[in-house]
Design a protein around this motif. Structure first.
Motif, PDB file in Angstrom:
ATOM      1  N   GLY A  39      -3.547   1.638   7.948  1.00 27.38           N
ATOM      2  CA  GLY A  39      -2.510   2.678   7.816  1.00 27.38           C
ATOM      3  C   GLY A  39      -1.363   2.117   6.994  1.00 27.38           C
ATOM      4  N   ARG A  40      -0.638   3.027   6.302  1.00 29.75           N
ATOM      5  CA  ARG A  40       0.450   2.588   5.426  1.00 29.75           C
ATOM      6  C   ARG A  40       1.468   1.758   6.201  1.00 29.75           C
ATOM      7  N   GLY A  41       1.918   0.703   5.556  1.00 29.09           N
ATOM      8  CA  GLY A  41       2.885  -0.186   6.209  1.00 29.09           C
ATOM      9  C   GLY A  41       2.238  -1.121   7.217  1.00 29.09           C
ATOM     10  N   GLY A  42       0.915  -1.193   7.208  1.00 26.80           N
ATOM     11  CA  GLY A  42       0.181  -1.914   8.257  1.00 26.80           C
ATOM     12  C   GLY A  42       0.224  -3.431   8.188  1.00 26.80           C
ATOM     13  N   SER A  43       0.797  -3.995   7.128  1.00 34.79           N
ATOM     14  CA  SER A  43       0.801  -5.467   7.039  1.00 34.79           C
ATOM     15  C   SER A  43       1.616  -6.139   8.142  1.00 34.79           C
ATOM     16  N   ASP A  44       2.655  -5.473   8.610  1.00 37.63           N
ATOM     17  CA  ASP A  44       3.418  -6.028   9.741  1.00 37.63           C
ATOM     18  C   ASP A  44       2.481  -6.236  10.923  1.00 37.63           C
ATOM     19  N   GLY A  62      -5.214  -4.006  -3.471  1.00 35.23           N
ATOM     20  CA  GLY A  62      -3.826  -4.398  -3.776  1.00 35.23           C
ATOM     21  C   GLY A  62      -3.478  -5.743  -3.156  1.00 35.23           C
ATOM     22  N   GLU A  63      -3.886  -5.935  -1.926  1.00 43.37           N
ATOM     23  CA  GLU A  63      -3.550  -7.169  -1.213  1.00 43.37           C
ATOM     24  C   GLU A  63      -4.347  -8.361  -1.748  1.00 43.37           C
ATOM     25  N   GLN A  64      -5.535  -8.096  -2.286  1.00 43.02           N
ATOM     26  CA  GLN A  64      -6.319  -9.220  -2.823  1.00 43.02           C
ATOM     27  C   GLN A  64      -5.625  -9.824  -4.057  1.00 43.02           C
ATOM     28  N   VAL A 113       0.660 -11.233   3.234  1.00 41.36           N
ATOM     29  CA  VAL A 113       1.411 -10.445   2.252  1.00 41.36           C
ATOM     30  C   VAL A 113       0.824  -9.055   2.055  1.00 41.36           C
ATOM     31  N   SER A 114       1.714  -8.152   1.618  1.00 37.60           N
ATOM     32  CA  SER A 114       1.314  -6.801   1.220  1.00 37.60           C
ATOM     33  C   SER A 114       1.004  -6.805  -0.271  1.00 37.60           C
ATOM     34  N   ALA A 115       0.605  -5.670  -0.758  1.00 37.54           N
ATOM     35  CA  ALA A 115       0.343  -5.507  -2.192  1.00 37.54           C
ATOM     36  C   ALA A 115       1.661  -5.572  -2.965  1.00 37.54           C
ATOM     37  N   MET A 116       1.589  -6.029  -4.217  1.00 39.59           N
ATOM     38  CA  MET A 116       2.799  -6.189  -5.038  1.00 39.59           C
ATOM     39  C   MET A 116       3.520  -4.864  -5.259  1.00 39.59           C
ATOM     40  N   THR A 171       2.254  -1.054  -5.715  1.00 35.86           N
ATOM     41  CA  THR A 171       0.825  -0.993  -6.053  1.00 35.86           C
ATOM     42  C   THR A 171       0.065   0.042  -5.223  1.00 35.86           C
ATOM     43  N   THR A 172       0.307   0.051  -3.910  1.00 32.79           N
ATOM     44  CA  THR A 172      -0.464   0.951  -3.051  1.00 32.79           C
ATOM     45  C   THR A 172      -0.195   2.412  -3.410  1.00 32.79           C
ATOM     46  N   ASP A 173       1.096   2.728  -3.655  1.00 33.60           N
ATOM     47  CA  ASP A 173       1.444   4.098  -4.076  1.00 33.60           C
ATOM     48  C   ASP A 173       0.731   4.447  -5.378  1.00 33.60           C
ATOM     49  N   GLY A 225      -2.725  -8.733   4.191  1.00 37.17           N
ATOM     50  CA  GLY A 225      -2.289  -7.790   5.216  1.00 37.17           C
ATOM     51  C   GLY A 225      -3.016  -6.471   5.032  1.00 37.17           C
ATOM     52  N   PHE A 226      -2.801  -5.539   5.981  1.00 42.20           N
ATOM     53  CA  PHE A 226      -3.161  -4.126   5.804  1.00 42.20           C
ATOM     54  C   PHE A 226      -4.654  -3.849   5.932  1.00 42.20           C
ATOM     55  N   GLN A 227      -5.518  -4.846   5.738  1.00 43.28           N
ATOM     56  CA  GLN A 227      -6.950  -4.553   5.716  1.00 43.28           C
ATOM     57  C   GLN A 227      -7.701  -5.167   6.899  1.00 43.28           C
TER      58      GLN A 227
END
Ligand code: ASP
Ligand code: MG
Length: 415
Positions: A149-154, A73-75, A40-43, A46-48, A135-137
């Protein structure tokens, strides 16, 4: 037992109810007899919000501290999701990247994944747990926290699927699949049941905002079947993205895309001498400015030529500063800029070896009374730069010309 990786973006985990909904999708897959990893990504935003918070403290925060901040955010979302799954009566464990061992290069804010350790994941999956992964980290060999990088959870999800040799990776999102073009612009856009990695890669980098291009690239490289499907309609199978050899290509063009985020720059009267193009594009590359659609004119009697190209709006200021400097070094006469442009493209693996597609494209654009400013082609893509104001008209015309409108598809099936 097969492993399935599911990925849910920020809007899909935006509040407690939505998190419970995601828990149900994971449980459904688990009950179907699969081992499940949910990324999952941040809720929500949140990242913004965290980016904004940082900018209130510092105009130029260090990228290490930005990664420390943004990765939090992802935690939050993984722990809440694991709780929701447990609350529904199933076993789950949340893990951040350093607990899993998602090893990245030592670069902050846009690190690439080098390796993923699977021991801990496999252990928990074999214990019957649903694993909820951030995700993302990532983490470097020396234990530094990084982000992709932004959108990196995919990309996290696809890389986990590749490392675990998963049966498939399902990207759940707020659209129900990949469409022939943006349905908000062309209501007759059709959802594709299947599309090839190559085509998706072109569409993703053309700004069809469904998937992160790096995720598609990774899926292609490791042959991970990717599915884009709706967060809210779990029974809808969405669009499957796979290798091209599995599909019958019956249409030359699979999708039409518009990119309204580019700027056209021309450098006039560049002396026609070896090294000048290298100088221009080398200087831009050195500062990490990507360039698209380069056109050089035929040399004039005074032995100069004009060179035009496009860059992303976000790189524009940087590009101009560099180019002003280069212009005087190579003795070019002038730089001109056109911000009111759009790049419209047709994409299709079926255009390989089919002549006439380009001329059909130009004809459709001209029939709509739209002028073409630049053209570029690759094996499975043709792009034209047009006036920004007419971009939507161009998209509609191309969608119709290449028989992608919904009624045409139904007619094809009925034949
Ligand atoms: N939360 C991160 C972002 O907003 C990663 C992601 O959403 O994929 O960019
Ligand atoms: Mg996001």
């Amino acid at each position: 037992m097969s492993i399935v990786v599911q990925k849910f973006g920020g809007t899909s985990v935006g509040n407690a109810d939505k998190i419970r909904n995601v828990a149900q999708a994971a449980i459904k897959e688990h009950r179907a007899g699969n081992q499940v990893v949910v990324v999952v990504s941040a809720m929500g935003h949140t990242t913004d919000y965290l980016v904004e918070l940082a900018s209130d403290i510092s105009k130029n925060p260090s990228s290490r501290e930005m990664d420390m901040l943004l990765s939090t955010g992802e935690q939050v979302s993984i722990s809440l999701l694991a709780m929701a799954i447990q609350e529904a009566g199933y076993d789950a464990i949340s893990l951040i990247a350093s607990q899993i061992g998602i090893i990245t290069e030592n670069v902050h804010s846009k690190a690439r994944i080098l390796d993923i350790k699977t021991d801990r994941l496999t252990k928990h999956l074999n214990e019957g747990k649903i694993v909820v992964a951030a995700g993302f980290q990532g983490v470097t060999m020396t234990g530094e926290i990084t982000t992709l990088g932004r959108g990196g959870s995919d990309t996290s999800a696809v890389a986990l699927a590749a490392a675990l040799n998963a049966e498939r990776c399902d990207i759940y999102t707020d659209v129900d699949g990949v469409y022939t073009t943006d349905p908000r612009i062309v209501p007759k856009a059709t959802k594709l049941n299947e599309i090839s990695y190559m085509e998706m890669l072109e569409l993703a980098s053309l700004g069809a905002n469904v998937l992160h291009p790096r995720a598609v690239e990774t899926a292609k490289q490791f042959n991970v079947p990717l599915r884009v499907r709706s967060s809210f309609k779990h029974d809808d199978l969405g669009t499957l993205i796979i290798g091209v050899d599995l599909m019958e290509i019956y249409k030359p063009v699979s999708g039409v895309a518009a990119d309204l985020t580019q700027v056209r720059i021309a450098i006039l009267k560049v002396p026609d001498a070896p090294g000048n193009a290298a100088k221009i594009f080398g200087s831009l590359a050195e500062q990490n400015v990507s360039v698209d659609m380069i056109i050089q004119s035929y040399e004039t009697p005074d032995k100069t030529n004009d060179i035009a190209f496009t860059v992303a709006q976000s790189d524009f200021n940087k590009a101009i500063t560099i180019l002003e400097e280069v212009k005087s070094q190579i003795n070019a006469s002038k730089i001109i800029v056109d911000k009111e442009i759009a790049k419209v493209s047709i994409v299709g693996a079926g255009m390989i070896d089919r002549p006439g597609i380009a001329s059909d494209m130009f004809q459709a654009i001209s029939d709509a009374g739209i002028n073409i400013k630049m053209i570029s082609t690759s094996e499975i893509k043709i792009s034209c730069v047009v006036e920004k104001e007419r971009a939507h008209d161009a998209i509609k015309a191309l969608h119709t010309k290449f028989n992608l409108d919904q009624t045409d598809v139904i007619a094809t099936v009925a034949e």
